[in-house]
Design a protein around this motif. Structure first.
Motif, PDB file in Angstrom:
ATOM      1  N   LEU A   1      35.471  36.058  23.184  1.00 55.98           N
ATOM      2  CA  LEU A   1      35.836  37.215  21.974  1.00 55.98           C
ATOM      3  C   LEU A   1      36.168  36.209  20.825  1.00 55.98           C
ATOM      4  O   LEU A   1      36.035  36.884  19.649  1.00 55.98           O
ATOM      5  CB  LEU A   1      37.358  37.280  22.569  1.00 55.98           C
ATOM      6  CG  LEU A   1      38.280  38.326  21.548  1.00 55.98           C
ATOM      7  CD1 LEU A   1      37.775  39.555  21.454  1.00 55.98           C
ATOM      8  CD2 LEU A   1      39.672  38.328  22.251  1.00 55.98           C
ATOM      9  N   TRP A   2      36.561  34.993  20.898  1.00 58.82           N
ATOM     10  CA  TRP A   2      36.807  34.335  19.510  1.00 58.82           C
ATOM     11  C   TRP A   2      35.526  34.104  18.732  1.00 58.82           C
ATOM     12  O   TRP A   2      35.431  34.046  17.503  1.00 58.82           O
ATOM     13  CB  TRP A   2      37.734  32.917  19.627  1.00 58.82           C
ATOM     14  CG  TRP A   2      39.086  33.300  20.101  1.00 58.82           C
ATOM     15  CD1 TRP A   2      39.660  32.579  20.881  1.00 58.82           C
ATOM     16  CD2 TRP A   2      39.947  34.120  19.483  1.00 58.82           C
ATOM     17  NE1 TRP A   2      41.159  33.007  21.302  1.00 58.82           N
ATOM     18  CE2 TRP A   2      41.108  33.994  20.102  1.00 58.82           C
ATOM     19  CE3 TRP A   2      39.827  35.137  18.482  1.00 58.82           C
ATOM     20  CZ2 TRP A   2      42.362  34.721  19.686  1.00 58.82           C
ATOM     21  CZ3 TRP A   2      41.126  35.737  18.209  1.00 58.82           C
ATOM     22  CH2 TRP A   2      42.253  35.431  18.595  1.00 58.82           C
ATOM     23  N   THR A   3      34.375  33.678  19.599  1.00 55.40           N
ATOM     24  CA  THR A   3      33.109  33.840  18.719  1.00 55.40           C
ATOM     25  C   THR A   3      32.718  35.040  17.917  1.00 55.40           C
ATOM     26  O   THR A   3      32.266  35.029  17.019  1.00 55.40           O
ATOM     27  CB  THR A   3      31.844  33.435  19.783  1.00 55.40           C
ATOM     28  OG1 THR A   3      32.291  32.063  20.522  1.00 55.40           O
ATOM     29  CG2 THR A   3      30.742  33.580  19.149  1.00 55.40           C
ATOM     30  N   ALA A   4      32.932  36.279  18.727  1.00 55.04           N
ATOM     31  CA  ALA A   4      32.628  37.533  18.199  1.00 55.04           C
ATOM     32  C   ALA A   4      33.465  37.762  16.874  1.00 55.04           C
ATOM     33  O   ALA A   4      33.254  38.312  15.845  1.00 55.04           O
ATOM     34  CB  ALA A   4      32.832  38.760  19.091  1.00 55.04           C
ATOM     35  N   TYR A   5      34.899  37.251  16.986  1.00 56.10           N
ATOM     36  CA  TYR A   5      36.000  37.430  16.255  1.00 56.10           C
ATOM     37  C   TYR A   5      35.557  36.878  14.763  1.00 56.10           C
ATOM     38  O   TYR A   5      35.679  37.259  13.559  1.00 56.10           O
ATOM     39  CB  TYR A   5      37.312  36.999  16.259  1.00 56.10           C
ATOM     40  CG  TYR A   5      38.169  37.608  15.415  1.00 56.10           C
ATOM     41  CD1 TYR A   5      38.994  38.346  15.624  1.00 56.10           C
ATOM     42  CD2 TYR A   5      38.796  36.458  14.389  1.00 56.10           C
ATOM     43  CE1 TYR A   5      40.070  39.098  14.505  1.00 56.10           C
ATOM     44  CE2 TYR A   5      39.682  36.872  13.335  1.00 56.10           C
ATOM     45  CZ  TYR A   5      40.288  37.851  13.507  1.00 56.10           C
ATOM     46  OH  TYR A   5      41.043  38.305  12.641  1.00 56.10           O
ATOM     47  N   ARG A   6      34.989  35.670  15.078  1.00 49.40           N
ATOM     48  CA  ARG A   6      34.587  34.575  13.671  1.00 49.40           C
ATOM     49  C   ARG A   6      33.463  35.298  12.952  1.00 49.40           C
ATOM     50  O   ARG A   6      33.221  34.859  11.848  1.00 49.40           O
ATOM     51  CB  ARG A   6      34.305  33.294  14.140  1.00 49.40           C
ATOM     52  CG  ARG A   6      35.682  32.578  14.646  1.00 49.40           C
ATOM     53  CD  ARG A   6      35.290  30.980  14.853  1.00 49.40           C
ATOM     54  NE  ARG A   6      34.538  30.605  15.973  1.00 49.40           N
ATOM     55  CZ  ARG A   6      35.045  30.301  17.280  1.00 49.40           C
ATOM     56  NH1 ARG A   6      36.359  30.437  17.620  1.00 49.40           N
ATOM     57  NH2 ARG A   6      34.134  30.405  18.278  1.00 49.40           N
ATOM     58  N   ALA A   7      32.598  36.147  13.787  1.00 46.40           N
ATOM     59  CA  ALA A   7      31.437  36.715  13.013  1.00 46.40           C
ATOM     60  C   ALA A   7      31.935  37.869  12.294  1.00 46.40           C
ATOM     61  O   ALA A   7      31.431  38.053  11.411  1.00 46.40           O
ATOM     62  CB  ALA A   7      30.522  37.089  14.140  1.00 46.40           C
ATOM     63  N   THR A   8      32.976  38.598  12.737  1.00 50.87           N
ATOM     64  CA  THR A   8      33.420  39.790  11.748  1.00 50.87           C
ATOM     65  C   THR A   8      35.116  39.640  11.765  1.00 50.87           C
ATOM     66  O   THR A   8      35.783  40.494  12.359  1.00 50.87           O
ATOM     67  CB  THR A   8      32.937  41.128  12.215  1.00 50.87           C
ATOM     68  OG1 THR A   8      33.440  40.977  13.694  1.00 50.87           O
ATOM     69  CG2 THR A   8      31.415  41.370  12.076  1.00 50.87           C
ATOM     70  N   PRO A   9      35.592  38.537  11.285  1.00 49.33           N
ATOM     71  CA  PRO A   9      37.199  38.637  11.156  1.00 49.33           C
ATOM     72  C   PRO A   9      37.671  39.796  10.409  1.00 49.33           C
ATOM     73  O   PRO A   9      37.577  40.174   9.490  1.00 49.33           O
ATOM     74  CB  PRO A   9      37.273  37.225  10.412  1.00 49.33           C
ATOM     75  CG  PRO A   9      36.272  36.785   9.627  1.00 49.33           C
ATOM     76  CD  PRO A   9      35.220  37.676  10.440  1.00 49.33           C
ATOM     77  N   VAL A  10      38.907  39.985  10.929  1.00 51.00           N
ATOM     78  CA  VAL A  10      39.798  41.036  10.349  1.00 51.00           C
ATOM     79  C   VAL A  10      40.207  40.756   9.117  1.00 51.00           C
ATOM     80  O   VAL A  10      40.609  41.573   8.064  1.00 51.00           O
ATOM     81  CB  VAL A  10      40.917  41.509  11.208  1.00 51.00           C
ATOM     82  CG1 VAL A  10      41.896  42.481  10.636  1.00 51.00           C
ATOM     83  CG2 VAL A  10      40.385  42.008  12.618  1.00 51.00           C
TER      84      VAL A  10
END
Length: 243
Positions: free
Chosen positions: A225-234
Motif C-alpha cells: 500500500l505504501w509503495t502505491a501511495y508514494r507513486a500517487t500521494p494525496v
C-alpha cells in the motif's frame, strides 16, 4: 468557506483521522518535519478535534493552541482535553480573519488552505498566520496534491474525489472520506504555485516543499500500500519561514 460541513461531520471525522492511510502518512510526515518542539509556542490551524494539537502538547509544546472554524470540532477538541488534560487550548476562528493570538514559534496547518474559496481568502490565511509568528517562526503545512481524478483516484488511501466543478479561482472538488458509510465533504483544488505566491505575498521570506513520507508497514497498512501511495500521494509538505 463552508463553516458547516465539519459541524455536520463531527465525530465521524475522528474515525477517518484514526484509520485512513492518507492521515497516517500525513502525521508521520508532519512529525518528521517539525522535529523537536519542546518549549516552543505552537499554533495548530484547522485543528479539527485536536489530534495534532495534542501531539504537539505531548512532545512538549507550551502553549499548544488549536484553531478551527467549526464550533463542533472545537467542542470535540475540548472534550478530549477534559478527558485527558495536556494543557491544550482551543479557539473558534476563521484563519482568514484570525486575530493575533500570541507570538508563536511554529504554526502547523493540515488541510487548511484547500478551504480558501478565492485568492483573497488564500492570501488572508497566510497573512494572519504570519502575523501570529515570531520573527524567526515557521509554518509547516500538509497540502493536497492535484487529484488524478477522473482517470484515477485515491480510493485505496481512504479518500475519494467524486466530481471536479470548474469556476472561480480554483475548482471545487466534491469528495468523501471512505468511512462506513462514506462521509462527504468539499474543498478547493489550489495548485502548489498558487500557495507559494500567496505565502510570499504575505511576507514569508522562504518557501520550500518536501515530498510526503510514509510510516513503517503495520497491521493496517502494508508495504505494498505504501509503495502505491508514494507513486500517487494525496499530499505534500509546505514549509514557510519568516526570516
Amino acid at each position: 468557506m463552508n463553516t458547516q460541513q465539519y459541524d455536520r461531520i463531527g465525530a465521524r471525522f475522528e474515525e477517518s483521522k484514526s484509520t485512513a492511510a492518507f492521515s497516517a502518512a500525513d502525521t508521520h510526515s508532519l512529525l518528521l518535519e517539525i522535529g523537536d518542539v519542546q518549549g516552543l509556542a505552537c499554533l495548530d490551524l484547522a485543528c479539527g478535534y485536536g489530534f495534532n494539537t495534542r501531539l504537539l502538547a505531548e512532545r512538549g509544546a507550551r502553549p499548544a493552541m488549536g484553531v478551527d472554524i467549526s464550533p463542533e470540532m472545537i467542542r470535540l477538541a475540548r472534550r478530549h482535553e477534559r478527558e485527558r488534560p495536556l494543557g491544550t487550548e482551543y479557539v473558534v476562528a476563521d484563519v482568514a480573519a484570525m486575530p493575533v493570538l500570541g507570538d508563536f514559534d511554529l504554526a502547523t496547518a493540515v488541510y487548511l488552505f484547500n478551504y480558501a474559496p478565492a485568492r483573497t481568502a488564500l492570501r488572508a490565511m497566510f497573512e494572519r498566520i504570519r502575523a501570529n509568528l515570531t520573527p524567526t517562526g515557521r509554518l509547516v503545512a500538509i497540502v493536497p496534491n492535484q487529484c488524478p481524478f477522473p482517470d484515477a483516484n485515491w480510493d485505496a488511501f481512504d479518500v475519494t474525489v467524486r466530481e471536479r466543478v470548474p469556476g472561480g479561482d480554483a475548482p471545487l472538488l466534491k469528495a468523501a472520506f471512505l468511512t462506513e458509510p462514506p462521509t462527504p465533504y468539499e474543498f478547493y483544488e489550489w495548485q502548489h504555485p498558487d500557495l507559494e505566491r500567496a505565502a510570499r505575498a504575505a511576507g514569508f521570506t522562504s518557501v520550500a516543499w518536501r515530498p510526503i513520507t510514509t510510516p513503517p508497514a503495520d497491521e493496517h497498512h502494508d508495504e505494498a500500500l505504501w509503495t502505491a501511495y508514494r507513486a500517487t500521494p494525496v499530499s505534500s509538505v509546505l514549509i514557510c519561514a519568516t526570516g
